[in-house]
Design a protein around this motif. Sequence first.
Motif, PDB file in Angstrom:
ATOM      1  N   UNK A  90      -1.875   8.270  58.605  1.00  0.00           N
ATOM      2  CA  UNK A  90      -1.726   7.503  59.840  1.00  0.00           C
ATOM      3  C   UNK A  90      -3.063   6.945  60.314  1.00  0.00           C
ATOM      4  N   UNK A  91      -4.104   7.773  60.276  1.00  0.00           N
ATOM      5  CA  UNK A  91      -5.424   7.323  60.720  1.00  0.00           C
ATOM      6  C   UNK A  91      -5.959   6.221  59.805  1.00  0.00           C
ATOM      7  N   UNK A  92      -5.759   6.381  58.519  1.00  0.00           N
ATOM      8  CA  UNK A  92      -6.247   5.376  57.575  1.00  0.00           C
ATOM      9  C   UNK A  92      -5.522   4.049  57.778  1.00  0.00           C
ATOM     10  N   UNK A  93      -4.217   4.129  58.025  1.00  0.00           N
ATOM     11  CA  UNK A  93      -3.444   2.918  58.256  1.00  0.00           C
ATOM     12  C   UNK A  93      -3.848   2.228  59.555  1.00  0.00           C
ATOM     13  N   UNK A  94      -4.102   3.012  60.593  1.00  0.00           N
ATOM     14  CA  UNK A  94      -4.444   2.446  61.895  1.00  0.00           C
ATOM     15  C   UNK A  94      -5.852   1.862  61.923  1.00  0.00           C
ATOM     16  N   UNK A  95      -6.816   2.500  61.239  1.00  0.00           N
ATOM     17  CA  UNK A  95      -8.229   2.173  61.432  1.00  0.00           C
ATOM     18  C   UNK A  95      -8.911   1.578  60.204  1.00  0.00           C
ATOM     19  N   UNK A  96      -8.345   1.773  59.016  1.00  0.00           N
ATOM     20  CA  UNK A  96      -8.959   1.260  57.790  1.00  0.00           C
ATOM     21  C   UNK A  96     -10.457   1.569  57.737  1.00  0.00           C
ATOM     22  N   UNK A  97     -10.828   2.841  57.847  1.00  0.00           N
ATOM     23  CA  UNK A  97     -12.253   3.182  57.883  1.00  0.00           C
ATOM     24  C   UNK A  97     -12.885   3.164  56.492  1.00  0.00           C
ATOM     25  N   UNK A  98     -14.210   3.179  56.471  1.00  0.00           N
ATOM     26  CA  UNK A  98     -14.931   3.317  55.208  1.00  0.00           C
ATOM     27  C   UNK A  98     -14.757   4.726  54.660  1.00  0.00           C
ATOM     28  N   UNK A  99     -14.741   5.694  55.550  1.00  0.00           N
ATOM     29  CA  UNK A  99     -14.565   7.092  55.153  1.00  0.00           C
ATOM     30  C   UNK A  99     -13.774   7.844  56.202  1.00  0.00           C
ATOM     31  N   UNK A 100     -13.019   8.847  55.757  1.00  0.00           N
ATOM     32  CA  UNK A 100     -12.178   9.618  56.676  1.00  0.00           C
ATOM     33  C   UNK A 100     -12.108  11.057  56.197  1.00  0.00           C
ATOM     34  N   UNK A 101     -12.172  11.974  57.151  1.00  0.00           N
ATOM     35  CA  UNK A 101     -11.993  13.396  56.858  1.00  0.00           C
ATOM     36  C   UNK A 101     -11.101  14.006  57.929  1.00  0.00           C
ATOM     37  N   UNK A 102     -10.201  14.869  57.508  1.00  0.00           N
ATOM     38  CA  UNK A 102      -9.370  15.647  58.423  1.00  0.00           C
ATOM     39  C   UNK A 102      -9.442  17.097  57.977  1.00  0.00           C
ATOM     40  N   UNK A 124       1.072   4.614  71.757  1.00  0.00           N
ATOM     41  CA  UNK A 124       0.407   3.301  71.776  1.00  0.00           C
ATOM     42  C   UNK A 124      -1.081   3.482  71.529  1.00  0.00           C
ATOM     43  N   UNK A 125      -1.658   2.570  70.763  1.00  0.00           N
ATOM     44  CA  UNK A 125      -3.070   2.640  70.402  1.00  0.00           C
ATOM     45  C   UNK A 125      -3.842   1.507  71.076  1.00  0.00           C
ATOM     46  N   UNK A 126      -4.643   1.833  72.073  1.00  0.00           N
ATOM     47  CA  UNK A 126      -5.538   0.861  72.692  1.00  0.00           C
ATOM     48  C   UNK A 126      -6.722   0.626  71.754  1.00  0.00           C
ATOM     49  N   UNK A 127      -6.948  -0.611  71.399  1.00  0.00           N
ATOM     50  CA  UNK A 127      -7.980  -0.919  70.409  1.00  0.00           C
ATOM     51  C   UNK A 127      -9.158  -1.649  71.051  1.00  0.00           C
ATOM     52  N   UNK A 128     -10.342  -1.387  70.481  1.00  0.00           N
ATOM     53  CA  UNK A 128     -11.574  -2.018  70.954  1.00  0.00           C
ATOM     54  C   UNK A 128     -12.307  -2.613  69.754  1.00  0.00           C
ATOM     55  N   UNK A 129     -12.971  -3.719  69.947  1.00  0.00           N
ATOM     56  CA  UNK A 129     -13.783  -4.267  68.850  1.00  0.00           C
ATOM     57  C   UNK A 129     -15.013  -3.394  68.608  1.00  0.00           C
ATOM     58  N   UNK A 167     -10.440   2.938  68.353  1.00  0.00           N
ATOM     59  CA  UNK A 167      -9.436   3.361  69.325  1.00  0.00           C
ATOM     60  C   UNK A 167     -10.082   4.304  70.325  1.00  0.00           C
ATOM     61  N   UNK A 168      -9.465   4.415  71.495  1.00  0.00           N
ATOM     62  CA  UNK A 168      -9.981   5.310  72.523  1.00  0.00           C
ATOM     63  C   UNK A 168      -9.968   6.760  72.053  1.00  0.00           C
ATOM     64  N   UNK A 169     -10.893   7.553  72.567  1.00  0.00           N
ATOM     65  CA  UNK A 169     -11.062   8.929  72.121  1.00  0.00           C
ATOM     66  C   UNK A 169      -9.782   9.744  72.306  1.00  0.00           C
ATOM     67  N   UNK A 170      -9.102   9.564  73.437  1.00  0.00           N
ATOM     68  CA  UNK A 170      -7.900  10.356  73.695  1.00  0.00           C
ATOM     69  C   UNK A 170      -6.783  10.048  72.713  1.00  0.00           C
ATOM     70  N   UNK A 171      -6.845   8.862  72.096  1.00  0.00           N
ATOM     71  CA  UNK A 171      -5.773   8.470  71.180  1.00  0.00           C
ATOM     72  C   UNK A 171      -5.778   9.308  69.913  1.00  0.00           C
TER      73      UNK A 171
END
Length: 212
Positions: free
Chosen positions: A154-166, A76-81, A125-129
């Motif tokens: 998964x991260x891109x789908x959940x967060x739709x960020x401007x940029x992402x690196x893994x 589960x992903x706890x979300x924050x504005x 999302x919370x850091x632990x997530x």
Amino acid sequence: MLAAGQRFHANDNISAFLEPGEREAICKEVEHHVRKTLCALVIDVDHDHNSQDTARRIASMYINELFSGRYEAPPAMTRFPNANALGELQIIGPIAVRSTCSHHLCPIIGQVWIGLLPQPDSTLIGLSKYARLTRWIMRRPQIQEEAVVHLADELEQQLNPTGLAVLMRAQHYCMHWRGVRDENAMMTNTVMRGALFEDATLRHEFLTLIGS
């Protein structure tokens, strides 16, 4: 799953197709076949006190620990504005990860770093997530090259960020235990999306901050 046209590769999650009690049934079936494998290896599982319960232990280890990312629903992903419209680079890691090579079922042990450039109006999302999602992805048989892409998707789908690196760096025990038996070899993979792919300065900042 066949009727639904759903693939079930080693690194796929099949939790949506499991009925109550089926995970336990799979565990019992695996135990049965592992016991037969031990017998085929000419191990006396009836009289060797060290091997009598090995099949049950291995089945439980695979289903409930090492491959649990196949059988458990996504965390589960706890979300924050993004109340302050944060738009600076965030880095999470190193996250300790353990996975399994799908070629030899040997351990993959390493670390993952995540770089995120949120959109001003996105949710967070919370850091632990990040750790929970990463470990959910990693706990299944796979190759590292596909694991980092799956995590990035998964991260891109959940967060739709401007940029992402893994970035993932790990040791592969299929090289340590067998084959070339090289105990020092490491494998590193990166996935860059959006601004972190397009902006060389931003990409350099991420790699510098994680010490790569």
